[in-house]
Write a protein that holds these residues in place. Structure first.
Motif, short mmCIF file in Angstrom:
data_model
loop_
_atom_site.label_atom_id
_atom_site.label_comp_id
_atom_site.label_asym_id
_atom_site.label_seq_id
_atom_site.Cartn_x
_atom_site.Cartn_y
_atom_site.Cartn_z
N ASN A 8 0.61 -1.27 -0.11
CA ASN A 8 0.62 0.11 0.10
C ASN A 8 0.77 1.33 -0.13
N GLN A 9 2.16 0.90 0.37
CA GLN A 9 2.94 2.09 0.62
C GLN A 9 4.49 1.95 -0.67
N THR A 10 4.98 0.76 -1.34
CA THR A 10 6.11 1.21 -1.69
C THR A 10 5.01 0.32 -3.09
N GLY A 11 4.15 -0.55 -3.03
CA GLY A 11 4.07 -1.25 -4.22
C GLY A 11 4.40 -2.41 -4.91
N LEU A 12 3.97 -3.07 -4.79
CA LEU A 12 4.71 -4.91 -5.24
C LEU A 12 5.51 -4.81 -6.60
N LYS A 13 6.52 -5.32 -6.87
CA LYS A 13 6.82 -5.61 -8.33
C LYS A 13 6.20 -6.68 -9.28
N SER A 14 5.62 -6.27 -9.95
CA SER A 14 4.76 -6.39 -11.43
C SER A 14 5.51 -7.47 -11.98
N TYR A 15 4.95 -8.39 -12.57
CA TYR A 15 5.34 -9.58 -13.11
C TYR A 15 4.42 -10.12 -14.52
N GLN A 16 5.10 -9.99 -15.44
CA GLN A 16 4.32 -11.04 -16.45
C GLN A 16 4.63 -13.18 -16.25
N VAL A 17 3.62 -13.55 -15.96
CA VAL A 17 3.89 -14.56 -15.66
C VAL A 17 3.22 -15.85 -16.27
N THR A 18 3.91 -16.94 -16.73
CA THR A 18 3.27 -18.11 -17.81
C THR A 18 3.66 -19.44 -17.28
N VAL A 19 2.27 -19.59 -16.81
CA VAL A 19 2.00 -21.42 -16.26
C VAL A 19 2.18 -21.43 -17.60
N ASN A 20 3.14 -22.74 -17.27
CA ASN A 20 2.92 -24.03 -18.80
C ASN A 20 3.05 -25.19 -17.63
N SER A 21 2.64 -24.85 -16.58
CA SER A 21 2.44 -26.75 -16.10
C SER A 21 0.74 -26.67 -15.45
N ASP A 22 0.46 -28.58 -15.43
CA ASP A 22 -0.83 -28.91 -14.28
C ASP A 22 -0.61 -29.11 -13.77
N ARG A 23 0.67 -29.41 -13.03
CA ARG A 23 1.34 -29.70 -11.07
C ARG A 23 0.95 -28.52 -10.46
N ASP A 24 0.98 -29.38 -9.31
CA ASP A 24 0.71 -28.12 -7.79
C ASP A 24 1.58 -29.67 -6.55
N GLY A 25 1.86 -28.23 -6.12
CA GLY A 25 2.78 -29.02 -4.61
C GLY A 25 3.91 -28.56 -4.10
N GLU A 26 5.14 -29.38 -3.98
CA GLU A 26 6.23 -27.71 -3.58
C GLU A 26 6.87 -27.05 -4.56
N ILE A 27 7.37 -25.66 -3.43
CA ILE A 27 7.05 -25.27 -4.55
C ILE A 27 8.48 -25.29 -4.40
N LYS A 28 9.44 -25.04 -6.30
CA LYS A 28 11.54 -25.14 -5.62
C LYS A 28 11.35 -24.84 -7.34
N PRO A 29 13.16 -25.43 -7.44
CA PRO A 29 13.44 -24.85 -8.86
C PRO A 29 13.07 -25.91 -9.77
N ASP A 30 12.05 -25.71 -10.72
CA ASP A 30 12.95 -27.15 -11.46
C ASP A 30 12.04 -26.65 -13.05
N GLN A 31 12.03 -27.82 -13.79
CA GLN A 31 11.73 -26.91 -15.27
C GLN A 31 10.39 -26.24 -15.77
N GLU A 32 8.99 -26.50 -14.81
CA GLU A 32 7.97 -26.13 -15.04
C GLU A 32 7.57 -25.01 -14.16
N LEU A 33 6.52 -24.19 -14.85
CA LEU A 33 6.19 -23.29 -13.67
C LEU A 33 4.87 -23.26 -12.96
N THR A 34 4.09 -23.41 -12.12
CA THR A 34 2.43 -23.46 -11.82
C THR A 34 2.30 -22.89 -11.34
N LEU A 35 0.82 -22.43 -11.30
CA LEU A 35 0.17 -21.58 -10.57
C LEU A 35 0.54 -21.44 -8.70
N ARG A 36 0.67 -22.22 -8.43
CA ARG A 36 1.27 -21.74 -6.71
C ARG A 36 2.80 -21.44 -6.72
N GLU A 37 3.50 -21.41 -7.95
CA GLU A 37 4.63 -20.53 -7.85
C GLU A 37 4.12 -18.80 -8.45
#
Length: 725
Positions: free
Chosen positions: A34-63
């Protein structure tokens, strides 16, 4: 079994704690933004997986959500994942897009973190395979999604998306299957925060004392989604709890969504919902197991609008207000064939200064618009609406001193529970002849107009109508389209009231009553045999109930008999099947009745409402007949044996009828074509006490409504009897 139940309860509590921690972290990020503004991104989800957030080959909706919430750093992603992220220069303008297989079905292992990034858009229409011209319904063209969000198999996830930030848009998704299931045959929908989409500054059961300075989300938009329904339109065995649960939010817009097949209401508000806009949605088949209404509103709803929606086939009212604050406008909606499980008014109002304008209301198992007497409800304007085929008055103003409407017999001699008027209405009010009547009746008991005669004559091509109303009232004359009752042994007094006072099918003319209360109309060349009614409106009071009908007659005595219309229950029409229904109807002329042999009952095990495989075969036959003859409707009457208490058996019989209806829905029978009646132990098939006789009594009977001269031969069948072990 006890251990399993404890394990489920413990697992749900762990999920609640995890979700609360996500909310705390996200709310802190929101507070800082509310004071500083969030950093903004254009993110493309390319995975139908869900689970633990960790670096791998696909970007999930949770991430992706964690990234735009600024609770996950860009540096924490793998190089492959970072390829799916582009920084956006403008703060608070993040965008989540999608690519991948079609349909892209994301199966959640647990609830997602809430959306808190202001200005975020989650856009299912961004998928390359999304086609805005591919629609499933002609009535309101809402494109078919290709990105779906649902719990993983075997997982009980009770929220799809939780929106907690300002100016967030959820667009073009299919979200379904989210409920709080507490057991195999028992799950709550009316007391839990489960929903496809929750809009809330906090989750009330988990974070009551956290971040008290957080304000309700503002300008949230839920647009072009399918809620409760997968892209292939299949029905889930266990539906989502609610569609949109608006706990608190200001200027929320819910527009162009298909909201279908929920255990509770399609849209429900709780504490703060000022300036909410509910526009151009299809809200069908909701309230299957819990809160029965299409839209249920409570809390502060001031200056909200419900407009241009289709509300059809819901289990209770189309729109139900409960002790809400502020004024609401309901206009230009189609509200039809609701009250399938709980007979109800199409629109049930509590409160002052609401406006119900230009709506089409038909096929309701109750009144058209009911206005409550407690809390006191005044100055509600109900004008220019069209009503057809109601089992009650077009407008019913409840009176507090009539809180025990005389009991009456429903079909088959069954006596209803007390106070049916709370949702149905209480019938025609007496004249407003004392100050107390103004205080104890909705809309200050404004008098309905009274015609000077029950019949007026056509003379030289004109009819001169005269009557009286409250002085200064605006009187609207309506043509009446006569009520076509459903098949039943005798009509209720409320249904008879609806036949003699309306229904108000088509507004014709308006005038103002003089100081002495007299009014008049002149009609040119009306058709002899036409029935008319009228309503009166005073700004300081509201709108009245309908007048007792009058009829136009010819001096020659050659009135044309006006035939009641037959309405084919139908909520939506598929584009390719647009012309399939009328030819099917035309194949069954009244002069050549068709004879059908149909099984009329199924049976159940002791203290159960599950549909056995043998009973499923019977219901599949019934579904085939219903598909072949789209004008047929049915009533599902639930029964039990004589053991247990009367109330227990009544509830059990209702569950059996609901289970039967839900199975038929999964076979393609539309919810608007089925109603439910729970009879408990009141209509035993076999009066004895043997296990065989009890088995005969545990049943649902299917009562067909013959609308087109079909000769139906009902065949009792006992192939699915379930004896006690």
């Amino acid at each position: 079994m006890f251990v399993q139940s404890n394990q489920k309860w413990f697992f749900l509590q762990i999920l609640a704690v995890v979700n609360s921690l996500w909310l705390i972290k996200a709310q802190i990020a929101l507070s800082q933004s509310n004071q500083t503004g969030l950093k903004s991104y254009q993110v493309t989800v390319n995975s139908d997986r869900d689970g633990e957030i960790k670096p791998d080959q696909e970007l999930t909706l949770r991430e992706a959500i964690a990234l735009v919430n600024n609770t996950l750093k860009l540096s924490d992603l793998s190089p492959a994942e970072r390829q799916q992220v582009k920084p956006r220069p403008q703060p608070n303008s993040s965008l989540i897009e999608f690519v991948g297989a079609v349909p892209l079905t994301i199966q959640l292992q647990q609830p997602l973190p809430p959306l808190v990034s202001p200005g975020l858009v989650i856009d299912g229409t961004s998928h390359p395979e999304y086609d805005p011209k591919k629609i499933a319904t002609l009535e309101i063209p809402i494109p078919t999604p290709v990105v779906a969000l649902t719990p993983a198999p075997g997982k009980s996830v009770f929220r799809g998306l939780t929106v907690s930030g300002d100016r967030i848009m959820v667009k073009g998704l299919s979200i379904y299957g989210f409920n709080q299931r507490l057991g195999e045959t028992s799950y709550a929908t009316d007391t839990t925060p489960g929903a496809d989409i929750v809009i809330s500054s906090r989750l009330p059961y988990e974070t009551r004392e956290i971040l008290d300075d957080v304000k309700p989300p503002q300008e949230v938009a839920i647009v072009d989604n399918w809620l409760g329904l997968p892209p292939d339109e299949s029905l889930q065995t266990i539906p989502s709890s609610f569609g949109v649960w608006l706990f608190d939010g200001i200027k929320t817009k819910i527009e162009g969504n298909r909201i279908y097949h929920h255990g509770g209401s399609g849209i429900v508000t709780s504490t703060e919902a000022q300036q909410t806009e509910i526009l151009n949605n299809i809200i069908v088949g909701n309230g299957l197991t819990g809160m029965p209404h299409g839209i249920y509103l409570e809390g502060n709803i001031n200056e909200s609008v419900i407009s241009d929606n289709l509300l059809c086939g819901n289990d209770g009212s189309g729109i139900y207000l409960f002790k809400s604050q502020g004024k609401l406008t309901i206009e230009q909606n189609q509200i039809k064939h609701n009250g399938r499980r709980v007979p109800s008014a199409a629109v049930f109002l509590m409160g002052d200064d609401h406006q119900v304008l230009d709506n089409q209301i038909e096929g309701q198992t109750g009144s058209g618009v009911t206005v409550a007497a407690y809390p006191k409800s005044d100055r509600n304007l109900i004008t220019n609406n069209s009503f057809r085929n109601l089992e009650g008055l077009s407008i019913d103003l409840i009176s507090q001193n009539r809180n025990h409407h005389p009991f009456f017999k429903l079909r088959d001699g069954v006596t209803p529970t007390p106070k049916p008027f709370l949702k149905l209405g209480d019938g025609v009010n007496p004249p407003r002849n004392s100050p107390n009547r103004r205080r104890d009746t909705a809309n200050r008991a404004i008098n309905a107009p009274q015609f000077l005669s029950e019949e007026f004559y056509l003379i030289d091509g004109k009819v001169y109508l005269e009557g009286t109303a409250d002085p200064g009232a605006e009187v609207t004359l309506y043509q009446v389209e006569q009520f076509m009752p459903r098949d039943r042994s005798e009509l209720t007094p409320l249904a008879r009231d609806g036949m003699h006072h309306g229904p108000l099918s088509q507004p014709l003319l308006q005038t103002t009553a003089a100081e002495d209360g007299k009014f008049s109309f002149i009609l040119d060349n009306p058709l002899p045999g036409t029935s008319l009614s009228a309503i009166a409106t005073l700004p300081e009071d509201g709108t009245s109930e309908p007048a007792f009908n009058t009829i136009i007659k010819s001096l020659e005595g050659t009135e044309e008999k006006i035939q009641p219309s037959i309405t084919i229950p139908n909520c939506t029409t598929k584009p390719l099947a647009q012309e399939s229904i009328p030819p099917a109807v035309a194949q069954v002329p009244l002069s050549q009745p068709v004879t059908l042999r149909i099984p009329t009952n199924i049976h159940f095990a002791l203290d159960r409402w599950a549909i056995s495989p043998q009973s499923q075969q019977i219901l599949q036959q019934i579904a085939a007949v219903m598909e072949q003859h789209p004008f047929l409707t049915i009533e599902l009457q639930g029964h039990t044996d004589s053991r247990a208490s009367e109330q227990y058996n009544l509830n059990l019989s209702k569950q059996r009828a609901i289970a039967t209806r839900n199975y038929l829905m999964q076979q393609g029978v539309q919810p608007e074509r089925m109603t439910i009646l729970a009879l408990g132990e009141s209509k035993l098939k076999q009066p004895g006490n043997t296990s065989l006789e009890h088995a005969y009594n545990r049943r649902v009977e299917i009562k067909f409504q013959d609308l087109r001269g079909i000769n139906i031969i009902l065949e009792e069948q006992n192939l699915d009897l379930q004896l006690e072990l």
